[in-house]
Design an enzyme around this catalytic site. Structure first.
Site, PDB file in Angstrom:
ATOM      1  N   LYS A  26      29.669  39.036  41.184  1.00  0.00           N
ATOM      2  CA  LYS A  26      30.680  39.896  41.810  1.00  0.00           C
ATOM      3  C   LYS A  26      30.050  40.819  42.841  1.00  0.00           C
ATOM      4  CE  LYS A  26      33.048  42.778  39.042  1.00  0.00           C
ATOM      5  NZ  LYS A  26      32.885  44.170  39.513  1.00  0.00           N
ATOM      6  N   ARG A  31      29.476  41.952  48.765  1.00  0.00           N
ATOM      7  CA  ARG A  31      28.564  42.251  49.865  1.00  0.00           C
ATOM      8  C   ARG A  31      28.544  41.133  50.899  1.00  0.00           C
ATOM      9  NH1 ARG A  31      27.287  45.043  45.418  1.00  0.00           N
ATOM     10  NH2 ARG A  31      25.968  46.917  45.504  1.00  0.00           N
ATOM     11  N   GLY A  95      36.209  49.334  41.819  1.00  0.00           N
ATOM     12  CA  GLY A  95      35.380  50.458  42.260  1.00  0.00           C
ATOM     13  C   GLY A  95      34.361  50.019  43.291  1.00  0.00           C
ATOM     14  N   SER A 167      23.164  54.700  41.045  1.00  0.00           N
ATOM     15  CA  SER A 167      24.377  53.928  41.347  1.00  0.00           C
ATOM     16  C   SER A 167      24.184  53.081  42.594  1.00  0.00           C
ATOM     17  CB  SER A 167      25.557  54.874  41.560  1.00  0.00           C
ATOM     18  OG  SER A 167      26.616  54.170  42.167  1.00  0.00           O
ATOM     19  N   GLN A 169      26.480  51.356  43.920  1.00  0.00           N
ATOM     20  CA  GLN A 169      27.655  51.524  44.786  1.00  0.00           C
ATOM     21  C   GLN A 169      27.433  52.683  45.745  1.00  0.00           C
ATOM     22  OE1 GLN A 169      31.002  51.951  42.151  1.00  0.00           O
ATOM     23  NE2 GLN A 169      30.921  49.820  41.485  1.00  0.00           N
ATOM     24  N   ASP A 320      26.902  47.279  32.911  1.00  0.00           N
ATOM     25  CA  ASP A 320      28.214  46.689  32.600  1.00  0.00           C
ATOM     26  C   ASP A 320      28.208  45.919  31.276  1.00  0.00           C
ATOM     27  OD1 ASP A 320      29.294  47.670  34.947  1.00  0.00           O
ATOM     28  OD2 ASP A 320      28.750  45.890  36.100  1.00  0.00           O
ATOM     29  N   LYS A 347      33.757  54.244  33.958  1.00  0.00           N
ATOM     30  CA  LYS A 347      33.934  52.873  34.469  1.00  0.00           C
ATOM     31  C   LYS A 347      35.435  52.552  34.501  1.00  0.00           C
ATOM     32  CE  LYS A 347      29.704  51.758  35.336  1.00  0.00           C
ATOM     33  NZ  LYS A 347      29.309  51.525  36.731  1.00  0.00           N
ATOM     34  N   ARG A 394      36.182  44.130  30.987  1.00  0.00           N
ATOM     35  CA  ARG A 394      35.014  43.909  30.116  1.00  0.00           C
ATOM     36  C   ARG A 394      35.324  44.273  28.656  1.00  0.00           C
ATOM     37  NH1 ARG A 394      31.454  42.194  33.977  1.00  0.00           N
ATOM     38  NH2 ARG A 394      31.465  43.407  35.883  1.00  0.00           N
TER      39      ARG A 394
HETATM   40  C1  S3P Z   1      27.981  47.578  41.148  1.00  0.00           C
HETATM   41  C2  S3P Z   1      27.305  48.665  40.652  1.00  0.00           C
HETATM   42  C3  S3P Z   1      27.539  49.236  39.312  1.00  0.00           C
HETATM   43  C4  S3P Z   1      28.312  48.277  38.409  1.00  0.00           C
HETATM   44  C5  S3P Z   1      29.468  47.632  39.128  1.00  0.00           C
HETATM   45  C6  S3P Z   1      28.983  46.848  40.327  1.00  0.00           C
HETATM   46  C7  S3P Z   1      27.703  47.114  42.515  1.00  0.00           C
HETATM   47  O1  S3P Z   1      28.301  50.426  39.444  1.00  0.00           O
HETATM   48  O2  S3P Z   1      28.784  48.969  37.266  1.00  0.00           O
HETATM   49  O3  S3P Z   1      30.173  46.743  38.262  1.00  0.00           O
HETATM   50  O4  S3P Z   1      28.096  45.989  42.872  1.00  0.00           O
HETATM   51  O5  S3P Z   1      27.060  47.869  43.271  1.00  0.00           O
HETATM   52  P1  S3P Z   1      27.594  51.841  39.765  1.00  0.00           P
HETATM   53  O6  S3P Z   1      27.035  51.789  41.115  1.00  0.00           O
HETATM   54  O7  S3P Z   1      28.706  52.848  39.669  1.00  0.00           O
HETATM   55  O8  S3P Z   1      26.553  52.032  38.700  1.00  0.00           O
END
Ligand code: S3P
Length: 439
Positions: A26, A31, A95, A167, A169, A320, A347, A394
């Site tokens: 994912k 990306r 997210g 993080s 993200q 996760d 989450k 999940r």
């Molecule tokens: C992800 C980063 C993680 C993960 C999410 C996917 C990503 O979150 O929990 O399912 O693709 O960058 P966080 O950056 O909030 O830790």
């Protein structure tokens, strides 16, 4: 699968057998679409995860100007200068989609409005908006969350910042915004987290520098104003989705399965390291490098498990996977202690609370604190609970896996959110011989 839209029940049905591929990763799928849409030329993506979350990112990119089409078996993404979309961008439950795209829209110098479902609206966006404010933007949010409005900005200012939490993200949103900034952006990442953005930016022709900070973290520097050039992407299987299959195989007696083509990037395999320490019989076979990422076929057989203390430092590499690890721990002998879990509270649901309630309903001895979970396993679980998934994919998959090995069936309130990350979850388990059906 249609029957997942509503209550779903799983029950023990003998050993699992067979081989299947894991769905596309994912993180890498989001990306690949975003970088393809920012690049000049056409990028071909093989193995894209066709889940709700990823397809929403694709829809958002189309409304910003990119051309995205499915040309089976690949997706073709043709980049274009982005423009303000006619309508608000809607990210559903995702997210990752929302946070990365807030950074990308800022970096592309266009404006957009970001919306999401009830779960996404309750999640903090300040963590990506604060760095944008340091860069000179004035995004508008509602109490630190969605809906968020990013206004067009001619030029952002490069920043020097330290990630407050590990993080990917946030790191990715900053890097995407920094592509449109004047000067060199420097990010201090004290604790390493998934690095797909850095790897893929390199593949799309962007130059980044990395320097160890001497205490296990690193500094990432990147000059703004660099252009992306199209690149083909081969998306490996998602270790976070494969975790449900590997967990099922580890707890259902006499099982022997192979999950093919799984990403084994060292920053993503904490769950597998943990299971191995608990005594699981897991082998990474045919290890190879594919599209710049390490992958393997995972061969797993049922084995007796014992509880362990999971080091808190491991959390970023399995963030996760704690719900499914908690299920596995219920079938181990002894105590499994998981700490450093504060991020689990924010989450898709409060996963510490959802896991504790669900395991208790299934007769498992479980206790939690602000940032920890403790499961005392007895080698088996009663099951029989009706699980509130809180619209969290999940949580839904974890408890359906529990039902495959418990004495009594397990029913979840709704399986529809599984489509956000692993649309074929039930089909794959059914080909292994699992019993999952509409309740
Ligand atoms: C992800 C980063 C993680 C993960 C999410 C996917 C990503 O979150 O929990 O399912 O693709 O960058 P966080 O950056 O909030 O830790």
């Amino acid at each position: 699968m249609r029957f997942l839209n509503g209550p779903v029940i799983s029950r023990a049905n003998g050993p699992l057998r067979g081989a299947a591929s894991a769905p596309g990763d994912k993180s890498i799928s989001h990306r690949a679409l975003i970088f393809g849409a920012l690049a000049s030329g056409t990028s071909k993506i093989a193995g894209l995860l066709e889940s709700d979350d990823v397809l929403r990112t694709g829809a958002a990119l189309r409304s910003l100007g990119a051309e995205i089409e499915r040309d089976n078996p690949v997706w073709r993404v043709t980049g274009a200068p982005w423009h303000k979309p006619d309508q608000a961008l809607y990210f559903g439950n995702s997210g990752t989609g929302a946070r990365l795209m807030i950074g990308a829209v800022a970096g592309a110098g266009v404006g957009a409005e970001f919306h999401g479902d009830a779960s996404l609206r309750s999640r903090p966006m300040g963590r990506v908006l604060e760095p944008l404010r340091m860069m000179g933007l004035e995004p508008f949010d509602r109490n630190g969350g969605l809906p968020v409005t990013v206004e067009k900005s001619e030029k952002l200012i490069a920043i020097d910042c330290k990630l407050a939490s590990p993080s990917a993200q946030v790191k990715s949103a900053i890097l995407l915004a920094a592509l449109g900034a004047n000067g060199v952006t420097r990010i201090h990442e004290p604790i390493l987290c998934r690095d797909h953005t850095e790897r893929m930016l390199g593949a799309f022709g962007v130059s980044l520098d990395f320097e160890d900070d001497g205490t296990g973290g690193r500094f990432i520097t990147m000059a703004g104003g660099q252009s992306l050039v199209s690149s083909d992407v081969m998306v490996p299987g998602d270790p976070s989705s494969a975790a449900f299959l590997v967990a099922a195989a580890s707890i259902v007696p006499d099982t022997d399965i192979v999950v093919n083509n799984v990403l084994i990037n060292p920053l993503r395999i904490g769950f597998y390291e943990t299971l191995a320490e608990m005594g699981a019989n897991i082998r990474f076979e045919n290890q190879r490098v594919q599209g710049g990422e390490p992958v393997a076929d995972i061969h797993v057989r049922h084995a007796p498990l014992h509880g362990i203390s999971v080091p808190g430092e491991r959390a970023p590499s399995m963030i996760d996977e704690y719900p499914i690890l908690s299920v596995v721990a219920s079938f181990a002998q002894g105590e499994t202690m998981m700490s450093g879990l504060d991020e689990l509270r924010i989450k898709e649901s409060d996963r510490i609370a959802a896991v504790e309630a669900g395991l208790s309903a299934c007769g498992v001895d479980v206790k939690s604190g602000d940032d920890w979970l403790r499961v005392r396993g007895k080698g088996c679980a009663t099951g029989g609970g009706r699980i509130n998934t809180h619209h969290d994919h999940r949580i839904a998959m974890s408890f359906l896996v529990l039902g495959l090995a418990s004495e009594k069936p397990v029913e979840i309130d709704d399986g529809s959110m599984i489509a956000t990350s692993f649309p074929d979850f039930a089909d794959v388990l059914q080909t292994f011989g699992a019993n999952i059906a509409a309740a």
